[in-house]
Design an enzyme around this catalytic site. Structure first.
Site, PDB file in Angstrom:
ATOM      1  N   ASP A  65       0.816  -1.217   0.000  1.00 15.40           N
ATOM      2  CA  ASP A  65       0.000   0.000   0.000  1.00 15.40           C
ATOM      3  C   ASP A  65       0.846   1.263   0.000  1.00 15.40           C
ATOM      4  OD1 ASP A  65       1.029  -0.247   2.483  1.00 15.40           O
ATOM      5  OD2 ASP A  65      -0.850   0.041   3.572  1.00 15.40           O
ATOM      6  N   HIS A 268      23.199   2.258 -18.801  1.00 15.63           N
ATOM      7  CA  HIS A 268      22.200   2.664 -17.806  1.00 15.63           C
ATOM      8  C   HIS A 268      22.456   1.965 -16.470  1.00 15.63           C
ATOM      9  CE1 HIS A 268      19.206   4.087 -21.120  1.00 15.63           C
ATOM     10  NE2 HIS A 268      20.170   4.941 -20.894  1.00 15.63           N
ATOM     11  N   ASP A 285      26.169  10.369 -14.386  1.00 15.54           N
ATOM     12  CA  ASP A 285      25.137  10.924 -15.267  1.00 15.54           C
ATOM     13  C   ASP A 285      23.967  11.259 -14.349  1.00 15.54           C
ATOM     14  OD1 ASP A 285      23.134  11.450 -17.103  1.00 15.54           O
ATOM     15  OD2 ASP A 285      23.669   9.791 -18.444  1.00 15.54           O
ATOM     16  N   ASP A 296      20.205  17.002 -17.722  1.00 17.42           N
ATOM     17  CA  ASP A 296      20.758  15.679 -18.042  1.00 17.42           C
ATOM     18  C   ASP A 296      22.244  15.855 -18.331  1.00 17.42           C
ATOM     19  OD1 ASP A 296      21.288  13.124 -18.901  1.00 17.42           O
ATOM     20  OD2 ASP A 296      20.128  13.272 -20.756  1.00 17.42           O
ATOM     21  N   HIS A 375      26.259   4.779 -28.447  1.00 18.73           N
ATOM     22  CA  HIS A 375      24.890   5.320 -28.311  1.00 18.73           C
ATOM     23  C   HIS A 375      24.763   6.569 -29.165  1.00 18.73           C
ATOM     24  CE1 HIS A 375      26.629   8.356 -25.666  1.00 18.73           C
ATOM     25  NE2 HIS A 375      27.159   7.391 -24.951  1.00 18.73           N
ATOM     26  N   HIS A 379      19.826  14.057 -27.661  1.00 22.84           N
ATOM     27  CA  HIS A 379      18.361  13.934 -27.763  1.00 22.84           C
ATOM     28  C   HIS A 379      17.731  15.231 -27.294  1.00 22.84           C
ATOM     29  CE1 HIS A 379      18.455  13.340 -23.360  1.00 22.84           C
ATOM     30  NE2 HIS A 379      19.486  12.526 -23.577  1.00 22.84           N
ATOM     31  N   HIS A 386      14.280  12.335 -22.019  1.00 20.91           N
ATOM     32  CA  HIS A 386      14.303  12.065 -23.467  1.00 20.91           C
ATOM     33  C   HIS A 386      13.013  12.688 -23.967  1.00 20.91           C
ATOM     34  CE1 HIS A 386      16.954   8.362 -22.468  1.00 20.91           C
ATOM     35  NE2 HIS A 386      17.655   9.467 -22.556  1.00 20.91           N
ATOM     36  N   GLU A 412      26.220  14.433 -26.091  1.00 19.98           N
ATOM     37  CA  GLU A 412      26.829  13.497 -25.146  1.00 19.98           C
ATOM     38  C   GLU A 412      27.687  12.428 -25.820  1.00 19.98           C
ATOM     39  OE1 GLU A 412      23.810  10.868 -23.296  1.00 19.98           O
ATOM     40  OE2 GLU A 412      22.317  12.208 -24.170  1.00 19.98           O
ATOM     41  N   TYR A 416      33.669   3.832 -24.978  1.00 18.90           N
ATOM     42  CA  TYR A 416      33.475   2.758 -23.994  1.00 18.90           C
ATOM     43  C   TYR A 416      34.340   1.560 -24.379  1.00 18.90           C
ATOM     44  CZ  TYR A 416      29.524   5.804 -23.147  1.00 18.90           C
ATOM     45  OH  TYR A 416      28.746   6.913 -22.895  1.00 18.90           O
ATOM     46  N   ARG A 434      31.898   9.444 -20.791  1.00 15.38           N
ATOM     47  CA  ARG A 434      30.865  10.229 -21.489  1.00 15.38           C
ATOM     48  C   ARG A 434      30.908  11.633 -20.913  1.00 15.38           C
ATOM     49  NH1 ARG A 434      27.088   7.061 -20.803  1.00 15.38           N
ATOM     50  NH2 ARG A 434      25.821   7.813 -19.072  1.00 15.38           N
ATOM     51  N   GLU A 436      28.455  15.084 -21.137  1.00 19.31           N
ATOM     52  CA  GLU A 436      27.127  15.446 -21.641  1.00 19.31           C
ATOM     53  C   GLU A 436      26.730  16.840 -21.178  1.00 19.31           C
ATOM     54  OE1 GLU A 436      23.969  12.913 -20.142  1.00 19.31           O
ATOM     55  OE2 GLU A 436      22.635  13.538 -21.761  1.00 19.31           O
TER      56      GLU A 436
HETATM   57  N1  GLY Z   1      20.663  10.161 -18.745  1.00 21.82           N
HETATM   58  C1  GLY Z   1      20.156   9.513 -19.875  1.00 21.82           C
HETATM   59  C2  GLY Z   1      20.766  10.015 -21.103  1.00 21.82           C
HETATM   60  O1  GLY Z   1      21.817  10.621 -21.048  1.00 21.82           O
HETATM   61  O2  GLY Z   1      20.234   9.916 -22.175  1.00 21.82           O
HETATM   62 MN    MN Z   2      21.152  12.295 -22.276  1.00 24.77          MN
HETATM   63 MN    MN Z   3      22.504  11.576 -19.305  1.00 28.10          MN
END
Ligand code: GLY
Ligand code: MN
Ligand code: MN
Length: 468
Positions: A65, A268, A285, A296, A375, A379, A386, A412, A416, A434, A436
Site C-alpha cells: 500500500d 544505464h 550521469d 541531463d 549510443h 536527444h 528524453h 553526449e 566505452y 561520457r 554530456e
Molecule cells: N541520462 C540519460 C541520457 O543521457 O540519455
Molecule cells: Mn542524455
Molecule cells: Mn545523461
C-alpha cells in the site's frame, strides 16, 4: 536556492508578468500565463467543433500500500501546471468559443488528513485559470454532453483507461441519435500536436532549464569534491541528491548513474553499489528536475583526483568531439550534421591513439568509431529527459529536422572500452567516458546551459584538490 550566481526566477519572468499572473507554489516555476499560453497554442491547432482530453497521471504502487513519489503526466502538466493525480483536462472548442475545463478530486477532509491537501474546484478555477472546474464524478455526464454535436475528439491514445472512457462516452452519445444526438466521427491522435508544441521552448521554460542546469552543475561539483577511493558509488549518489534538494530540485529527473571503472561501460548502470577504486574513472550521469523540467548532465573524472596518461588521452578526445559538435549548433543544423562532426573527430583521434587502424576516409565512411561510441549523440530535453518531438521531418522521414531557436538538446559523445575488450591494448581496458551538456538553440548559435560544470582536465583536477 543560491541566487547570487544566477538569474532569479522573479527577475527573469517579471517582464512577461501581468497583474493577474500568479506563481504556483515552489521556488521556481512557470507563471499561470505560461500554462494558459500553452493551452491557447493547442486550441489554435484544434478544428472548430472539437474536444481534446488530456489525463493526469495516476499514483503507481511501489509495494503493497505504498506508492512511488508522484510524477505528473507531462502533457497534462504542460497544459495546466496542476500536480494532482487522476484529474482530466478538457479543451472544448465549440462555435469558435474556447473553454478549458478541469475535472479533479473533490475536497475531502478525511482523505486529505491522510494523503495530503487537495486543491478542490473553487481554488482550481481561481488560481489555475480554468473556465470551469468540476469533480471527477461529474465527468461522464458532462463530457457526453460536450461530445454531442462535435466532429473531432483529440486524445493521445496512450492511456488505456482514457481510451476506454472515450469509447464508452461515444457509445453513450450514440444512444441519443434518435433524439437528435450527433456523434463525433473523427478520433485524432493528439500526441504529434502536443509533442511538436513542447519541442520548442519559451523564454520562461528555458530559464527554468537554466536553473535546473545550474543546480545540477553544483551537484556534479560536489560529487567531484566528495569522491575518494574506497567510498561506495551510492554514497556519491547521495551527495548529488543532497545538492539537488538543497537548491529546490526535489527529485532527480531520472535514476542517477554513478559508475566507477568498468561499470561506466554499462550505459544505464544504476546499481551504484560498488566501491570506488584507485586509478579508475568515475562516470556520473545525473540531472535534477526543477518544476518538472529536466537537466541531463554527465561528467567523468578520476576517483583519486588525477587522470592517468591513457585516461587523459581518451578523455581529451571525447571532450574535443563535444566541443567541436557544440560549436556547430545553430538554427538550420541537424543531428545528422553533428553526427558527421563527431564521427570525424572520434575516428581521427582513435587512429592517432592506435585504437583504430586503416584509412581515415574509409573508417569515417564506415563509422568505425561506433564500435566504441555505442549510443546516440544526443536527444531533445525538456519536461521529459528524453523529450518528445520528432527527430525527422518530411513524409519519408529521411531527413533529420533542422534545429530552430528554442529547441533544447543534449550533446553526449562517449567512448566505452570494457575490460573484456581483448582485441585492444590493456592500457585502454575498463575505461568508459561520457561528457554530456545541455544546449539551447538561439537565434545566432547556441547557449550551453552546462558551462558551469568543470570539464577540462586541469579544471577537474584543480577542483578535486579542494576537498570541502
Ligand atoms: N541520462 C540519460 C541520457 O543521457 O540519455
Ligand atoms: Mn542524455
Ligand atoms: Mn545523461
Amino acid at each position: 536556492m543560491i541566487k547570487s550566481a544566477m538569474t532569479t526566477p522573479d527577475k527573469t519572468t517579471s517582464k512577461n508578468m501581468t497583474a493577474k499572473d500568479k506563481k504556483l507554489p515552489g521556488l521556481a516555476n512557470l507563471l499561470m500565463s505560461d500554462f494558459k499560453n500553452h493551452r491557447e497554442c493547442f486550441f489554435a491547432k484544434m478544428s472548430d467543433d472539437s474536444i481534446a482530453l488530456f489525463p493526469a497521471a495516476h499514483e503507481v504502487t511501489r509495494s503493497n500500500d505504498t506508492e512511488f513519489s508522484f510524477c505528473q503526466n507531462k502533457n497534462f502538466y504542460y497544459l495546466t501546471g496542476f500536480n494532482e493525480p487522476d484529474a482530466l483536462l478538457i479543451l472544448l472548442k465549440r462555435n469558435n468559443i474556447e473553454q478549458a475545463i478541469l475535472f479533479s478530486l473533490p475536497k475531502d477532509k478525511n482523505q486529505e488528513v491522510w494523503h495530503g491537501r487537495r486543491i478542490g474546484q473553487e481554488k482550481a478555477c481561481q488560481e489555475y485559470g480554468f473556465d470551469q472546474c468540476f469533480t471527477l464524478d461529474e465527468q461522464n455526464e458532462l463530457i457526453s454532453q460536450y461530445l454531442n454535436g462535435l466532429t473531432k475528439v483529440y486524445f493521445t491514445f496512450d492511456d488505456k483507461q482514457l481510451n476506454q472512457q472515450v469509447f464508452d462516452l461515444l457509445a453513450q452519445v450514440r444512444t441519443t441519435i434518435r433524439q437528435g444526438g450527433k456523434v463525433p466521427t473523427q478520433l485524432v491522435d493528439a500526441s504529434p500536436l502536443i509533442h511538436e508544441q513542447r519541442l520548442v521552448k519559451s523564454a520562461n521554460e528555458i530559464e527554468l532549464m537554466r536553473q535546473a542546469n545550474y543546480i545540477s552543475c553544483l551537484a556534479h561539483k560536489r560529487a567531484m569534491q566528495k569522491t575518494s577511493v574506497g567510498l561506495f558509488e551510492y554514497q556519491i549518489e547521495n551527495e548529488i541528491l543532497h545538492e539537488f534538494t538543497r537548491h529546490g530540485a526535489r527529485h532527480a529527473a531520472y535514476a542517477t548513474i554513478v559508475a566507477g571503472g568498468d561499470n561506466a561501460n554499462i550505459l544505464h548502470y544504476t546499481d551504484n553499489n560498488e566501491r570506488l577504486k584507485n586509478n579508475e574513472l568515475l562516470l556520473i550521469d545525473a540531472g535534477g528536475e526543477l518544476s518538472g523540467y529536466a537537466a541531463d548532465i554527465t561528467r567523468t573524472f578520476p576517483v583519486n583526483g588525477k587522470f592517468t596518461t591513457p585516461q587523459k588521452s581518451l578523455y581529451q578526445l571525447v571532450l574535443d568531439a563535444k566541443t567541436q559538435v557544440i560549436s556547430a549548433i545553430k538554427p538550420g543544423t541537424t543531428f545528422a550534421k553533428l553526427n558527421d562532426i563527431a564521427n570525424e573527430c572520434l575516428t581521427n583521434g582513435l587512429i592517432n591513439l592506435d585504437i583504430l587502424s586503416g584509412d581515415l576516409t574509409e573508417l569515417i565512411k564506415e563509422k568505425a568509431c561506433k564500435k566504441y561510441f555505442i549510443h546516440g549523440l544526443g536527444h531533445w530535453l525538456g519536461l521529459d529527459v528524453h523529450d518528445v518531438g520528432d527527430y525527422h521531418v518530411n513524409e519519408e522521414k529521411l531527413q533529420c529536422r533542422e534545429f530552430v531557436t528554442g529547441m533544447v538538446l543534449t550533446i553526449e559523445p562517449g567512448l566505452y572500452i570494457p575490460t573484456d575488450s581483448l582485441d585492444i591494448h590493456s592500457q585502454w581496458r575498463g575505461i568508459g567516458i561520457r561528457i554530456e551538456d545541455n544546449i539551447v538553440v538561439t537565434e545566432d548559435g547556441c547557449e550551453n546551459l552546462t558551462s558551469q560544470c568543470p570539464e577540462t582536465i586541469d579544471d577537474i583536477e584543480a577542483l578535486m584538490q579542494c576537498k570541502d
